[in-house]
Design a protein around this motif. Structure first.
Motif, PDB file in Angstrom:
ATOM      1  N   SER A 162      39.695  40.733  45.614  1.00  0.00           N
ATOM      2  CA  SER A 162      41.004  41.368  45.642  1.00  0.00           C
ATOM      3  C   SER A 162      40.854  42.883  45.754  1.00  0.00           C
ATOM      4  CB  SER A 162      41.789  40.992  44.382  1.00  0.00           C
ATOM      5  OG  SER A 162      43.020  41.680  44.325  1.00  0.00           O
ATOM      6  N   TRP A 163      39.915  43.454  45.005  1.00  0.00           N
ATOM      7  CA  TRP A 163      39.670  44.904  45.058  1.00  0.00           C
ATOM      8  C   TRP A 163      39.169  45.304  46.441  1.00  0.00           C
ATOM      9  CZ3 TRP A 163      35.583  48.277  45.871  1.00  0.00           C
ATOM     10  CH2 TRP A 163      35.748  49.592  45.410  1.00  0.00           C
ATOM     11  N   LEU A 164      38.232  44.527  46.975  1.00  0.00           N
ATOM     12  CA  LEU A 164      37.697  44.821  48.299  1.00  0.00           C
ATOM     13  C   LEU A 164      38.789  44.733  49.364  1.00  0.00           C
ATOM     14  CD1 LEU A 164      34.266  42.972  48.105  1.00  0.00           C
ATOM     15  CD2 LEU A 164      34.606  45.441  48.417  1.00  0.00           C
ATOM     16  N   ARG A 165      39.698  43.795  49.191  1.00  0.00           N
ATOM     17  CA  ARG A 165      40.781  43.653  50.160  1.00  0.00           C
ATOM     18  C   ARG A 165      41.632  44.916  50.216  1.00  0.00           C
ATOM     19  NH1 ARG A 165      42.518  40.104  54.398  1.00  0.00           N
ATOM     20  NH2 ARG A 165      43.472  41.895  55.407  1.00  0.00           N
ATOM     21  N   LYS A 166      41.921  45.493  49.043  1.00  0.00           N
ATOM     22  CA  LYS A 166      42.702  46.729  49.021  1.00  0.00           C
ATOM     23  C   LYS A 166      41.933  47.870  49.696  1.00  0.00           C
ATOM     24  CE  LYS A 166      43.411  46.739  44.574  1.00  0.00           C
ATOM     25  NZ  LYS A 166      43.864  47.157  43.221  1.00  0.00           N
ATOM     26  N   GLU A 167      40.632  47.944  49.426  1.00  0.00           N
ATOM     27  CA  GLU A 167      39.808  48.972  50.066  1.00  0.00           C
ATOM     28  C   GLU A 167      39.800  48.796  51.582  1.00  0.00           C
ATOM     29  OE1 GLU A 167      37.774  51.620  48.698  1.00  0.00           O
ATOM     30  OE2 GLU A 167      39.239  51.262  47.103  1.00  0.00           O
TER      31      GLU A 167
END
Length: 383
Positions: A162-167
Motif C-alpha cells: 500500500s505504501w509503495l503504491r502511493k509512492e
C-alpha cells in the motif's frame, strides 16, 4: 468451550492480536474473528481486504480452523451471540485497558444482551503492540523493518505494498492520466512488485524491503536537500528499476543493471526523452562494470541511496548480510567468503577515505556506522 469470538477493526492485525487468537484456540473448539466495518473510521484496508489478511495470517501459522465474519452496522457482541459464541476474548495490557474493556463488557451483556468477555494478558513483548502503535511507525527511514517485528507476514506485505503504491502513483501524477495511461502505470506497478521482480521468492535482499528502504531514503533526502522536482523524480524512478532484473546467469553478456536500464527504456513510462535518458543513466551508474565511466549530477545521490543499507543499525545490517548470503546460496562457502570479503574491503576503504557516500547528506549520516558494520562482517568472514 465450544465457540469463542475475537473482535476488532484489525487495521492492521498485529502479533498481539495473533497471540489472543492463539489463546482462544487453546480454550475453544471453534474461533471466529468478528471484523468490524465501522463507518466512523477510515481504515487503510477495506473489510474484505482485512478479512483476507487475517485468514492468510492464520493459515501461515497452520490455523486453518479460524473463521472470519465481517460485522456491518451492528454490535459485535450481539452478532457473536447470534453466531453461537457466548464469549468474546479480549487482550488487556494495562489497568486502563481493563477499566475500558470492563465497561464495554457490562454494556454488551446488560444493555444489548450480547456475549460475555474473557480477558487475557499478553506477554511483555507484546504488551505495547496495538494497531495504532504500528500505524504510527510508517514514514521515517527504516520504518518497514521496525513494523515487520510487530505484525504477521501477510499484514506486513499488504502494508508495504500500500505504501509503495502511493509512492508509485505520486511519481506519475504529473503525467496526463487517461484511462489507457493509468492502466499502463498499474501494469508496471504489478510487474515491479510481483514475483518476476522485487516480490520474487528468491529475492532475499534485493526485494520489496530494499525498495521501501531506498525510496524512504530518497524521500528523506528530498525533504532535507530540496532538489528540483524533476531531479527527485528521476532518482525515484531509477531506484524503482535499478534491481528490477536480478539473475545469476552464467555466461550472460548483459549485466543485471543494463538489463534493468533496458527494461526501463522499454516501459514507455517516461514523460519525455530527457527523463528517459537520465533514469537509464542513473540505473547504469549502479553497474560495477560501467558505473565508473558515467558522469551525472545525480549519480552520487543514486549510489548513496543504494548503499545506505551499509550504515543502518547493527540489527538491520546483519539482516542485510544474511539476505545477501541467501541470494548467493549457489556460491560455495569458501568462495563466497573470499569474494564478499574483497567487496567489503574495497567499500570499507572508500568509507575510510570519505568517498563511499558521494552525496554529503548520506555521508554525514552513515559513514561512521558503515565502517563499523563492515568491520564486523569482515571479522566474521575471516573467522
Amino acid at each position: 468451550m465450544k465457540k469463542i469470538g475475537f473482535s476488532g477493526t484489525l487495521d492492521p492485525i498485529t502479533n498481539g492480536h495473533m497471540w489472543v487468537i492463539g489463546e482462544a484456540r487453546s480454550i475453544a473448539d471453534e474461533v471466529v474473528v468478528f471484523l468490524s466495518e465501522n463507518s466512523t473510521k477510515q481504515p487503510k484496508f477495506s473489510a474484505e481486504e482485512r478479512r483476507a489478511i487475517v485468514l492468510e495470517s492464520c493459515r501461515e501459522r497452520g490455523w486453518d480452523d479460524v473463521q472470519v465474519q465481517i460485522v456491518k452496522s451492528d454490535y459485535t457482541a450481539r452478532v457473536a451471540r447470534k453466531h453461537g459464541a457466548e464469549y468474546l476474548i479480549r487482550g488487556i495490557r494495562t489497568t486502563a485497558d481493563f477499566d475500558y474493556e470492563n465497561l464495554i463488557q457490562q454494556t454488551n451483556v446488560e444493555v444489548i444482551g450480547g456475549a460475555k468477555t474473557i480477558f487475557v494478558m499478553p506477554p511483555r513483548d507484546l504488551g505495547s503492540v496495538s494497531s495504532s502503535f504500528v500505524k504510527a511507525l510508517e514514514g521515517p527511514v527504516g520504518w518497514n523493518w521496525t513494523m515487520k517485528k510487530f505484525v504477521p507476514g501477510p499484514a506486513y506485505r499488504a502494508w508495504i505494498l500500500s505504501w509503495l503504491r502511493k509512492e508509485w502513483d505520486g511519481l506519475w501524477q504529473r503525467c496526463a492520466a487517461d484511462a489507457a495511461r493509468q492502466a499502463h502505470i498499474d501494469q508496471w506497478f504489478e510487474l515491479l512488485t510481483g514475483v518476476a521482480a522485487y516480490g520474487g521468492a528468491n529475492r532475499h535482499y534485493h526485494n520489496l524491503d530494499h525498495l521501501v528502504h531506498g525510496l524512504a531514503e530518497i524521500r528523506a533526502w528530498n525533504a532535507n536537500v530540496q532538489p528540483a522536482r524533476a531531479d527527485a523524480d528521476a532518482v525515484r524512478a531509477a531506484f524503482w528499476f535499478h534491481d528490477a532484473v536480478y539473475e545469476h546467469e552464467a555466461g550472460s553478456t548483459v549485466s543485471n543493471e543494463e538489463a534493468s536500464a533496458q527494461l526501463w527504456l522499454g516501459s514507455g513510462l517516461a514523460g519525455d526523452a530527457a527523463m528517459a535518458d537520465t533514469v537509464a543513466l542513473l540505473i547504469r551508474a549502479t553497474d560495477h562494470f560501467q558505473g565508473a565511466s558515467i558522469s551525472h549530477p545525480l549519480k552520487d545521490t543514486m549510489l548513496s541511496a543504494d548503499l545506505a543499507i551499509l550504515g543502518q543499525d547493527d540489527e538491520v545490517y546483519r539482516s542485510y548480510a544474511r539476505g545477501i548470503r541467501a541470494e548467493y546460496a549457489h556460491v560455495e562457502e569458501d568462495h563466497y567468503r573470499s569474494q564478499r570479503g574483497q567487496v567489503l574491503a574495497y567499500l570499507r576503504g572508500k568509507a575510510e577515505t570519505g568517498s563511499l557516500f558521494g552525496d554529503a547528506y548520506f555521508a554525514e549520516q552513515y559513514s561512521e556506522q558503515a565502517i563499523a558494520n563492515m568491520n564486523g562482517e569482515l571479522a566474521w568472514l575471516q573467522g
